[in-house]
Structure formats: C-alpha cells, structure tokens
Design an enzyme around this catalytic site. Structure first.
Site, PDB file in Angstrom:
ATOM      1  N   ASP A   1       4.277  -5.797   3.488  1.00 20.67           N
ATOM      2  CA  ASP A   1       3.866  -4.409   3.737  1.00 20.67           C
ATOM      3  C   ASP A   1       3.586  -4.193   5.232  1.00 20.67           C
ATOM      4  O   ASP A   1       4.080  -3.249   5.847  1.00 20.67           O
ATOM      5  CB  ASP A   1       2.612  -4.086   2.932  1.00 20.67           C
ATOM      6  CG  ASP A   1       2.061  -2.712   3.269  1.00 20.67           C
ATOM      7  OD1 ASP A   1       1.372  -2.580   4.294  1.00 20.67           O
ATOM      8  OD2 ASP A   1       2.382  -1.757   2.533  1.00 20.67           O
TER       9      ASP A   1
ATOM     10  N   PHE B   1       0.839  -1.195   0.000  1.00 17.59           N
ATOM     11  CA  PHE B   1       0.000   0.000   0.000  1.00 17.59           C
ATOM     12  C   PHE B   1       0.880   1.253   0.000  1.00 17.59           C
ATOM     13  O   PHE B   1       1.600   1.500   0.961  1.00 17.59           O
ATOM     14  CB  PHE B   1      -0.911  -0.022   1.220  1.00 17.59           C
ATOM     15  CG  PHE B   1      -1.559  -1.362   1.465  1.00 17.59           C
ATOM     16  CD1 PHE B   1      -1.315  -2.077   2.633  1.00 17.59           C
ATOM     17  CD2 PHE B   1      -2.369  -1.942   0.499  1.00 17.59           C
ATOM     18  CE1 PHE B   1      -1.888  -3.325   2.842  1.00 17.59           C
ATOM     19  CE2 PHE B   1      -2.949  -3.185   0.703  1.00 17.59           C
ATOM     20  CZ  PHE B   1      -2.704  -3.887   1.872  1.00 17.59           C
TER      21      PHE B   1
ATOM     22  N   ASP C   1       1.951   4.254   0.809  1.00 15.44           N
ATOM     23  CA  ASP C   1       1.677   5.276   1.831  1.00 15.44           C
ATOM     24  C   ASP C   1       2.884   6.201   1.948  1.00 15.44           C
ATOM     25  O   ASP C   1       3.724   6.253   1.061  1.00 15.44           O
ATOM     26  CB  ASP C   1       1.396   4.573   3.160  1.00 15.44           C
ATOM     27  CG  ASP C   1       2.677   3.990   3.755  1.00 15.44           C
ATOM     28  OD1 ASP C   1       2.865   4.061   4.966  1.00 15.44           O
ATOM     29  OD2 ASP C   1       3.507   3.485   2.968  1.00 15.44           O
TER      30      ASP C   1
HETATM   31  N1  LIG Z   1       1.644   0.691   3.728  1.00 13.44           N
HETATM   32  C1  LIG Z   1       0.801   0.775   4.759  1.00 13.44           C
HETATM   33  N2  LIG Z   1       0.354   1.988   5.139  1.00 13.44           N
HETATM   34  C2  LIG Z   1      -0.510   2.036   6.182  1.00 13.44           C
HETATM   35  C3  LIG Z   1      -0.936   0.927   6.882  1.00 13.44           C
HETATM   36  C4  LIG Z   1      -1.819   1.407   7.897  1.00 13.44           C
HETATM   37  C5  LIG Z   1      -2.574   0.644   8.944  1.00 13.44           C
HETATM   38  N3  LIG Z   1      -2.661  -0.759   8.713  1.00 13.44           N
HETATM   39  C6  LIG Z   1      -2.339  -1.587   9.842  1.00 13.44           C
HETATM   40  C7  LIG Z   1      -3.442  -1.708  10.782  1.00 13.44           C
HETATM   41  C8  LIG Z   1      -3.613  -2.994  11.168  1.00 13.44           C
HETATM   42  C9  LIG Z   1      -2.679  -3.866  10.495  1.00 13.44           C
HETATM   43  O1  LIG Z   1      -1.700  -4.338  11.335  1.00 13.44           O
HETATM   44  C10 LIG Z   1      -2.051  -3.012   9.450  1.00 13.44           C
HETATM   45  O2  LIG Z   1      -0.669  -3.170   9.446  1.00 13.44           O
HETATM   46  C11 LIG Z   1      -1.887   2.769   7.770  1.00 13.44           C
HETATM   47  N4  LIG Z   1      -1.100   3.124   6.734  1.00 13.44           N
HETATM   48  C12 LIG Z   1      -0.718   4.453   6.272  1.00 13.44           C
HETATM   49  O3  LIG Z   1       0.433   4.854   7.004  1.00 13.44           O
HETATM   50  C13 LIG Z   1       0.612   6.256   6.796  1.00 13.44           C
HETATM   51  C14 LIG Z   1       1.176   6.899   8.021  1.00 13.44           C
HETATM   52  O4  LIG Z   1       0.352   6.683   9.125  1.00 13.44           O
HETATM   53  P1  LIG Z   1       0.880   7.351  10.515  1.00 13.44           P
HETATM   54  O5  LIG Z   1       2.295   6.866  10.737  1.00 13.44           O
HETATM   55  O6  LIG Z   1      -0.104   6.851  11.551  1.00 13.44           O
HETATM   56  O7  LIG Z   1       0.861   8.871  10.283  1.00 13.44           O
HETATM   57  C15 LIG Z   1      -0.760   6.777   6.318  1.00 13.44           C
HETATM   58  O8  LIG Z   1      -0.607   6.991   4.930  1.00 13.44           O
HETATM   59  C16 LIG Z   1      -1.675   5.582   6.517  1.00 13.44           C
HETATM   60  O9  LIG Z   1      -2.704   5.541   5.557  1.00 13.44           O
HETATM   61  C17 LIG Z   1      -0.446  -0.348   6.467  1.00 13.44           C
HETATM   62  O10 LIG Z   1      -0.769  -1.427   6.999  1.00 13.44           O
HETATM   63  N5  LIG Z   1       0.418  -0.362   5.412  1.00 13.44           N
END
Ligand SMILES: Nc1nc2c(c(CN[C@H]3C=C[C@H](O)[C@@H]3O)cn2[C@@H]2O[C@H](COP(=O)(O)O)[C@@H](O)[C@H]2O)c(=O)[nH]1
Length: 328
Positions: A303, A230, A232
C-alpha cells in the site's frame, strides 16, 4: 480468525463485492503482467518496500528533540481522525495535515491533550493545522476531533497510548477498539443488502503507529501483517494506470468528468472493495511466483509503495473518483 475479527470482515466482504461488481473489474492479466515487470521479484529486491516515509511525521528523529512516545501516539490518532477528503481544496494534501500538526505539536505538545481536543472549534482546528482558509468540511472535521478527545478522556485517561496498550499488541484488536469507541472511524457501508467493511482510517492509524515506531514499543503488533491496504482515493488511480483495475465506460466517464459520486453508491463501494481485493491478489501472485518468499511484502507495505507512486504522479494522473466522505 473468527468473523468477529474486523480485518477478516474487511477481507471477506470486499472479496464478495469484487466477485459481483459490475462497474469495476480486476484484471488477472494485469496482475500477472505487473508481477513480472514493475513488481517482479528482481524489481522488488531493488525497492525498499519496508520503508515508511517519516518526513512529515512526528518521529523521534525529529530535529526539535525527542517527543514522548505518548505524545507521538496522540499525534497519530489526531492525524488519522482528519485523514480524509482533501480534494475539495486544490492545494490541501496529506503532507499538510501531518506536517503542520507536527509543527504545532513541536511548538506546544499540550495542543493535542484530550482536554484541548475535546473542546476544539473549527477555527481552532484551522490554527492547529496552520491552514490559511477554511478546511473542507471544517465543522465536521472539528467534530470528529472533539469525538476523539471526549472519548479518550472518558475511557483511556486522555491518552491514545492507553488505547494502544489496551490492544495488547494486536493490530486487529486495536482496529476493533478504535471502531468501537470512535463512531467517526466506523468506515462501512451496505452493498446489495449486505454490510461491507473498509475501516480505512482505523487501519491506517495502526499502520502509521507501526511505521512511525518502526515496529517497536507502541508500534509493536504481532499480527500487523493482517491489516489490509487502506481504501483511499489515490491508490485506485495507480491500479488503473498499472492495468490492474478497469472501470466500466459509464464510471470512467463520470470520474474523468470529476463528477461527485454519492457516498455509499455501488460505484464507490466497488472501487474501494476492488482496490482492497486487487492488492491481496497482487500479493497472492507474488507468493505464487517469487522464489524468495521473504521478498513478498505485507499488504500495508505494498500500500505504502502504491500510494507513494500515486503521490508522485498526482499532478499528471487522470482524476481520482470524488466522494464527499469522512472515511477516506
Ligand atoms: N492507501 C493510502 N492512503 C493514504 C496514505 C496516506 C499517508 N500515509 C503515508 C504517510 C507516511 C507513510 O509513508 C505513508 O505512506 C494518506 N492516504 C490517503 O490518500 C488520499 C489522498 O491524499 P492526497 O493525495 O494527499 O489528497 C487520502 O484519502 C488520504 O487519506 C497511505 O499511506 N496509504
């Protein structure tokens, strides 16, 4: 998979950008070093890469008692409708969105009915997410939630679960349906005259369903392995620290200075596309070198690992790139 497949579109267009990028490079040496150290076969054996972190999520083990699967699917779509661009508020993080909405739904599941979502105001969203001050892009976030509520009401009987069932257990089809029905999820841009697809929030919605339902019921997808990582703003930082990604001098300076980049600028597209491509190349290197193929994770599992590594280090890492976006 035909090019009409949204996931194939993401893979092919990001691979093309990575092959011509000039602000960001992917280090093959960095990947080989990573897959013989932190992500070697032995190291991976000790990691629980299949684990989706359910701490902040509305899942059946929720102390407040079991929630109906349809409520859990609705919850996840609302989370991922606003799962972007937290950085303008120093304290706002993903866990606040997921955890606070979970609390609101546990108090009153009808707070995410399609009727409620379709008429949600910015203040209503702030209350739903239990945030004490205006959210970043608050008006726009509320509009994106209303868009979901209105379209669920119009096309899916008000239920995200019906949208999920309409995909007939195909991750690719669910991504296609989400981007077809909800313009806010159409995460693509134009680079060098060609369209580049990332579909981050559409893909993470599917990945989150798979994780929270543990691959069963509304989380069962025969082609879940076809999702990409994803794109991000957290994982690129981790890949930089691991020596997998390298930014050019000018881009490094801008990111270190916390300059806000224009949405759709070449630098942003190259960061996101190279991040997707780099994760695929890490997996290719794992497949090439691991004796036990069953230890090679799926893109979304790698990821989750890289994202959690980034979250652990977010207070000590170098700044991530900043774009005022609605897509990630
Ligand atoms: N590539 C990727 N990006 C992810 C996630 C998640 C949440 N998923 C988790 C939840 C339960 C599971 O364990 C998943 O792992 C959020 N984001 C993105 O991070 C970015 C920073 O956010 P912060 O640091 O808070 O500001 C924001 O663009 C947010 O959209 C993911 O999994 N992968």
């Amino acid at each position: 998979m035909a090019l009409s497949c949204p996931l194939q579109c993401v893979r092919r267009t990001t691979e093309h950008v990575a092959s011509v990028a000039n602000h960001v490079t992917i280090s093959k040496k960095g990947i080989e070093a990573l897959v013989s150290s932190r992500l070697s076969e032995e190291s991976v054996r000790g990691l629980d890469l299949r684990k989706w972190d359910e701490t902040d999520h509305l899942v059946e083990t929720d102390q407040q008692g079991h929630h109906h699967p349809d409520v859990r699917a609705q919850y996840m779509l609302v989370v991922d409708a606003v799962n972007f661009c937290f950085w303008p508020d120093d304290e706002l993080e993903y866990e606040h969105i997921a955890g606070n909405l979970k609390a609101s739904v546990s108090e009153n599941p009808s707070c995410i009915s399609s009727e409620s979502l379709a008429t949600l105001t910015p203040l209503g969203l702030r209350a739903l997410l239990k945030w004490p001050r205006p959210l970043p892009q608050e008006e726009e976030r509320a509009r994106l939630v209303r868009e979901v509520g209105i379209e669920l009401g119009r096309s899916f009987g008000g239920q995200a679960a019906n949208l999920v069932r309409a995909a007939n257990q195909s991750a690719a089809e669910l991504v296609r349906l989400v981007v077809a029905h909800f313009p806010g999820f159409r995460d693509s841009c134009v680079y060098g005259g060609s369209q580049v697809f990332l579909y981050k929030r559409a893909q993470i919605f599917v990945g989150d369903l798979y994780g929270s339902f543990r691959g069963e019921g509304l989380g069962k997808f025969r082609d879940i392995a076809n999702l990409t990582m994803f794109a991000d703003y957290r994982v690129p930082v981790t890949l930089l620290e691991l020596g997998v990604l390298e930014y050019g001098k000018e881009l490094s300076g801008a990111v270190a200075a916390k300059e806000v980049l224009e949405p759709g600028c070449p630098q942003e597209v190259e960061i996101r596309a190279c991040t997707v491509r780099a994760v695929e190349m890490i997996l290719e290197e794992m497949r090439r070198t691991f004796k036990d193929a069953s230890l090679v994770p799926m893109s979304i599992e790698l990821d989750w690992f890289l994202w959690k590594e980034g979250e652990k280090r977010r207070d000590v890492s170098d700044p991530h790139h900043r774009v005022l976006t609605i897509f990630y």
